[in-house]
Write a protein that holds these residues in place. Structure first.
Motif, mmCIF file in Angstrom:
data_model
loop_
_atom_site.group_PDB
_atom_site.id
_atom_site.type_symbol
_atom_site.label_atom_id
_atom_site.label_comp_id
_atom_site.label_asym_id
_atom_site.label_seq_id
_atom_site.Cartn_x
_atom_site.Cartn_y
_atom_site.Cartn_z
ATOM 1 N N SER A 1 5.303 10.767 0.607
ATOM 2 C CA SER A 1 5.297 10.937 1.976
ATOM 3 C C SER A 1 6.375 12.138 2.262
ATOM 4 O O SER A 1 6.893 12.881 1.175
ATOM 5 N N PRO A 2 6.527 12.639 3.436
ATOM 6 C CA PRO A 2 7.564 14.086 3.464
ATOM 7 C C PRO A 2 8.975 13.740 2.925
ATOM 8 O O PRO A 2 9.537 14.665 2.518
ATOM 9 N N GLY A 3 9.413 12.415 2.794
ATOM 10 C CA GLY A 3 10.768 12.213 2.536
ATOM 11 C C GLY A 3 10.808 11.771 0.942
ATOM 12 O O GLY A 3 11.785 11.793 0.483
ATOM 13 N N GLU A 4 9.761 11.213 0.503
ATOM 14 C CA GLU A 4 9.873 10.463 -0.927
ATOM 15 C C GLU A 4 8.519 10.539 -1.534
ATOM 16 O O GLU A 4 7.393 10.687 -0.978
ATOM 17 N N ILE A 5 8.644 10.264 -2.876
ATOM 18 C CA ILE A 5 7.404 9.993 -3.725
ATOM 19 C C ILE A 5 7.481 8.356 -3.825
ATOM 20 O O ILE A 5 8.579 7.712 -4.321
ATOM 21 N N LEU A 6 6.495 7.766 -3.334
ATOM 22 C CA LEU A 6 6.269 6.363 -3.363
ATOM 23 C C LEU A 6 5.724 5.821 -4.601
ATOM 24 O O LEU A 6 6.282 4.536 -4.951
ATOM 25 N N ASN A 7 4.925 6.513 -5.366
ATOM 26 C CA ASN A 7 4.504 6.125 -6.587
ATOM 27 C C ASN A 7 3.994 7.394 -7.242
ATOM 28 O O ASN A 7 2.981 7.781 -6.808
ATOM 29 N N GLY A 8 4.625 7.777 -8.439
ATOM 30 C CA GLY A 8 4.308 9.105 -8.931
ATOM 31 C C GLY A 8 3.231 8.969 -10.039
ATOM 32 O O GLY A 8 2.530 9.851 -10.287
ATOM 33 N N ARG A 9 2.779 7.733 -10.478
ATOM 34 C CA ARG A 9 1.866 7.535 -11.474
ATOM 35 C C ARG A 9 1.063 6.320 -10.990
ATOM 36 O O ARG A 9 0.919 5.316 -11.593
ATOM 37 N N MET A 10 0.225 6.381 -9.765
ATOM 38 C CA MET A 10 -0.202 5.415 -9.416
ATOM 39 C C MET A 10 -1.730 5.103 -10.167
ATOM 40 O O MET A 10 -2.589 6.140 -10.349
ATOM 41 N N ASN A 11 -2.009 3.955 -10.454
ATOM 42 C CA ASN A 11 -3.102 3.657 -11.137
ATOM 43 C C ASN A 11 -4.173 3.175 -10.089
ATOM 44 O O ASN A 11 -4.174 3.208 -9.002
ATOM 45 N N VAL A 12 -5.542 3.524 -10.789
ATOM 46 C CA VAL A 12 -6.862 3.107 -9.937
ATOM 47 C C VAL A 12 -7.322 1.747 -10.555
ATOM 48 O O VAL A 12 -7.473 1.783 -11.742
ATOM 49 N N VAL A 13 -7.372 0.751 -9.855
ATOM 50 C CA VAL A 13 -8.054 -0.607 -10.243
ATOM 51 C C VAL A 13 -9.359 -0.494 -9.655
ATOM 52 O O VAL A 13 -9.485 -0.512 -8.401
ATOM 53 N N ILE A 14 -10.318 -0.778 -10.602
ATOM 54 C CA ILE A 14 -11.583 -1.077 -10.149
ATOM 55 C C ILE A 14 -11.968 -2.715 -9.763
ATOM 56 O O ILE A 14 -11.701 -3.430 -10.783
ATOM 57 N N ARG A 15 -12.031 -2.795 -8.502
ATOM 58 C CA ARG A 15 -12.424 -4.340 -8.152
ATOM 59 C C ARG A 15 -13.792 -4.542 -7.975
ATOM 60 O O ARG A 15 -14.654 -3.650 -7.509
ATOM 61 N N PRO A 16 -14.455 -5.732 -7.795
ATOM 62 C CA PRO A 16 -15.714 -6.042 -7.593
ATOM 63 C C PRO A 16 -15.857 -5.639 -5.918
ATOM 64 O O PRO A 16 -15.228 -5.547 -5.287
#
Length: 106
Positions: free
Chosen positions: A91-106
């Motif tokens: 966001s403009p004020g912070e990094i909420l997750n710098g290494r966000m994974n992608v999860v493949i779901r059904p």
């Protein structure tokens, strides 16, 4: 209303994962985090949209967010590529997750 911007590189990488009617969902994972207000954002690639998911139109592709989890995010978010297999949610004020994974779901 929430505004999500997806960088060109992130949009290309995510777009390659959207096959067979799949959608992107910004999911707030609280499992193993202690309580419901402590969590970590993840990206899901899923074929299912829950009744309480809100569709957010972005500059690149729609992103779904669970309505009850929207309070954990800023009004303006950016999803960008972060290395070969990760994404950054900021966001403009912070990094909420710098290494966000992608999860493949059904």
């Amino acid at each position: 209303m929430m505004d999500i911007y997806i960088t060109e590189e992130a949009a290309e990488k995510l777009g390659n994962k959207l096959t067979d009617g799949k959608h992107i969902k910004l999911y707030y994972d609280t499992e193993g985090c202690g309580c419901g207000v402590n969590g970590i954002p993840l990206l899901w690639i899923t074929g299912e949209v829950a009744p309480d998911d809100v569709k957010i139109e972005t500059n690149a592709m729609p992103v779904y967010v669970e309505k009850s989890h929207m309070l954990f995010y800023a009004d303006k978010l950016t999803i960008s590529a972060s290395g070969a297999n990760y994404y950054r949610l900021s966001s403009p004020g912070e990094i909420l997750n710098g290494r966000m994974n992608v999860v493949i779901r059904p």
